[in-house]
Design a protein around this motif. Structure first.
Motif, PDB file in Angstrom:
ATOM      1  N   TYR A   1       8.106  64.264  19.329  1.00 55.23           N
ATOM      2  CA  TYR A   1       8.168  63.138  20.268  1.00 55.23           C
ATOM      3  C   TYR A   1       9.498  62.393  20.123  1.00 55.23           C
ATOM      4  CZ  TYR A   1       6.665  58.944  22.787  1.00 55.23           C
ATOM      5  OH  TYR A   1       6.573  57.890  23.690  1.00 55.23           O
ATOM      6  N   TRP A   2       9.835  62.093  18.859  1.00 56.41           N
ATOM      7  CA  TRP A   2      11.059  61.316  18.644  1.00 56.41           C
ATOM      8  C   TRP A   2      12.322  62.155  18.914  1.00 56.41           C
ATOM      9  CZ3 TRP A   2       8.413  59.765  13.514  1.00 56.41           C
ATOM     10  CH2 TRP A   2       7.530  58.696  13.737  1.00 56.41           C
ATOM     11  N   ASP A   3      12.318  63.413  18.521  1.00 54.91           N
ATOM     12  CA  ASP A   3      13.487  64.271  18.736  1.00 54.91           C
ATOM     13  C   ASP A   3      13.765  64.482  20.223  1.00 54.91           C
ATOM     14  OD1 ASP A   3      13.767  64.479  16.032  1.00 54.91           O
ATOM     15  OD2 ASP A   3      12.885  66.485  15.872  1.00 54.91           O
ATOM     16  N   VAL A   4      12.742  64.773  21.000  1.00 58.55           N
ATOM     17  CA  VAL A   4      12.915  65.036  22.428  1.00 58.55           C
ATOM     18  C   VAL A   4      13.381  63.775  23.147  1.00 58.55           C
ATOM     19  CG1 VAL A   4      11.688  65.625  24.559  1.00 58.55           C
ATOM     20  CG2 VAL A   4      11.299  66.958  22.477  1.00 58.55           C
ATOM     21  N   THR A   5      12.805  62.628  22.810  1.00 61.08           N
ATOM     22  CA  THR A   5      13.227  61.383  23.454  1.00 61.08           C
ATOM     23  C   THR A   5      14.706  61.104  23.197  1.00 61.08           C
ATOM     24  OG1 THR A   5      10.991  60.489  23.185  1.00 61.08           O
ATOM     25  CG2 THR A   5      12.754  58.917  23.596  1.00 61.08           C
TER      26      THR A   5
END
Length: 545
Positions: free
Chosen positions: A508-512
């Protein structure tokens, strides 16, 4: 009433003698009058029957007691010149007391023989009469002691008579003490037999127990009276006071007497010494057996826990951690509890009352701890249906976090900011339970918006490239990237890749982060909410109109 008839006969003899020989002086006219009234009451009772005669005979006894009271008052403050007359009254009371005591002793012996031959139903009535005669016989000793004290006040030496009477009191004390000890043992034996008797035996045993209780009560009353009389006669009554305390348990001022205290403590010490000598080897052996059994079952408890732990950890059983902990804990406790019961039985303890007590205590505790039992029942449901396990991230009971510990009463949840919250199981089971980490694979739901002037194809290609190149994104199930909403300020894409549960937040954090960097690099805008405001100007001519 035979006792009353005897007293009437003796009183008549004494009072007739007084009436024939006495010429009372004026200060003693009241004594003469009381004597005359006693004689008249006795004569009136001779011609009556039934209740009336019994009432008159009781009046004779009361009137004689009144006569003795007046004699005592005159002796304490004798009128001048009346000492000889008063001494004559007292001597006649002495003879009356001796005659009454002799007759009572003969009557008691005859009544005791009749009591032994009577049926159990008749024994209750005969025992009541016998106890009254025994008490009256003891009271005669007290009245005789009072007679000798009166004589001394009137100047008559009674040392030899008092010494003889003191010996009689001591003998009576010894006899009543032995009778009390015997009857006390009988009462205890019958009480024990009555508890263990069958219904067919209870009627007979109850009657025998009542007889023993009445005998015991009579012995206690006589012993109390004799102890008081023995103290006046300067007899050592400490052992009898100790016995009185041991049988009745009543605390009196006599217990504070150093001799009585020493006697009680000495008796207890001697009993303890005798018990230790007789039972120490046996007690030590039982204690050794008790400790040995507990030690063996403690080792067996640990062994059982290890065996159960291996058994419940089998992958084929698919038990939750809570269920595993439950079986491991209960198996060890059950084995040790069984060992405790066996150890207690080895020392001679009757387990039936203990188990009964556990049952009664369980009912009482159940009513007192209804909320706790509700939590326990909810814990059992959680154990059976396993909506979550230790280590799962859940939303339950209004709390979100990781389950760090579970019991049958409550559940401990560690929040994401490392707070420990203990939630009752009833609150968890009665509410919605959301288990975030129960499944091994999760879908990451994300939404990204672009401006209306930006290219949809370009943005969609960038999103596909970002998701496909992330190493934690699963290829199966297939990802979803679609234009979802034409929003007020943006065109929104839904991006839904599948990942392992443990990788959820990393993806979630990497893609955002990567979306922001790539959109900026590729010139795709990420709009923020905005509104266009259109102003329409009105011409002056329209205003004048």
């Amino acid at each position: 009433m035979r006792k009353l008839l005897l007293l009437m006969t003796l009183l008549t003899y004494s009072f007739n003698v007084l009436a024939q020989t006495e010429t009372p002086a004026s200060p003693l006219d009241e004594l003469s009058q009381l004597n005359q009234e006693v004689m008249e009451l006795y004569q009136a009772g001779q011609d009556r029957t039934g209740t009336t005669r019994d009432v008159l005979r009781m009046q004779v006894l009361n009137k004689n007691n009144e006569l003795r009271d007046r004699i005592g008052e005159f002796i304490n403050e004798p009128p001048e010149g009346t000492a000889a007359t008063l001494l004559d009254y007292v001597k006649r009371q002495e003879r009356y007391t001796d005659n009454t005591a002799s007759y009572l002793n003969s009557k008691i012996q005859a009544d005791e023989k009749a009591l032994d031959k009577a049926s159990q139903e008749e024994q209750l009535l005969k025992l009541k009469q016998l106890n009254e005669d025994r008490m009256l016989s003891v009271q005669m000793l007290g009245e005789q002691w009072e007679n000798y004290q009166w004589m001394e006040l009137l100047g008559h030496n009674t040392d030899q008579k008092k010494a003889k009477l003191a010996k009689a009191i001591a003998n009576r004390l010894e006899f009543v003490s032995a009778s009390l000890e015997y009857n006390n043992q009988q009462e205890k034996v019958l009480a024990k037999q009555l508890k263990e008797a069958s219904e067919s035996e209870k009627a007979t045993l109850q009657l025998m127990h009542i007889l023993a209780q009445r005998k015991l009560a009579s012995d206690i009353d006589r012993l109390n009276y004799l102890i008081s009389l023995g103290d006046q006669a300067q007899i050592d009554t400490s052992n009898y006071k100790k016995q009185q305390f041991e049988v009745t348990g009543d605390l009196t001022n006599d217990i504070l007497n150093p001799q009585v205290i020493y006697s009680i403590v000495s008796a207890w010490a001697e009993s303890l010494k005798t018990w230790l000598i007789d039972n120490t080897p046996q007690v030590l052996f039982k204690v050794f057996i008790f400790a040995l059994v507990l030690l063996l079952f403690r080792l067996l408890k640990n062994l059982t826990r290890k065996v159960v732990k291996r058994a419940v950890a089998s992958p084929n059983l698919k038990m939750s951690q809570l269920m595993q902990d439950f079986f491991i804990s209960m198996s060890g406790k059950a084995v040790f509890f069984l060992g405790l019961l066996i150890a207690l039985s080895q020392v001679g303890l009757n387990l039936a009352p203990i188990l009964t007590g556990f049952g009664v205590a369980g009912v009482i505790i159940g009513f007192a701890l209804q909320d706790t039992l509700s939590n326990f029942a909810s814990g059992m449901m959680l154990l059976i249906y396993r909506p979550f396990d230790v280590g799962d991230f859940v939303e339950a009971g209004g709390v979100s976090g990781k389950v760090s510990h579970m019991s049958l009463v409550n559940t401990t949840i560690r929040t994401f900011d490392n707070q420990i919250i203990i939630v009752p199981n009833s609150k968890i089971w009665g509410d919605t339970i959301k288990n975030v980490t129960h499944e091994r694979v999760r879908r990451v739901d994300m939404v990204f918006g672009i401006g209306y002037k930006d290219s949809i194809e370009q943005a969609e290609a960038i999103l596909h490239d970002i998701i496909d190149n992330h190493p934690a994104v699963l290829r199966t199930p297939e990802k979803t990237i679609k234009v979802h909403t034409l929003n007020t300020s943006s065109v929104d894409f839904i991006v839904r890749p599948w990942v392992k549960t443990d990788d959820y937040w990393d993806v979630y954090w990497d893609v955002t982060r990567e979306v922001k960097l790539r959109f900026d690099k590729e010139g795709v805008s990420i709009p923020f909410p905005q509104q266009d405001v259109h102003l329409h100007m009105v011409s002056p001519e329209k205003n004048d109109a």
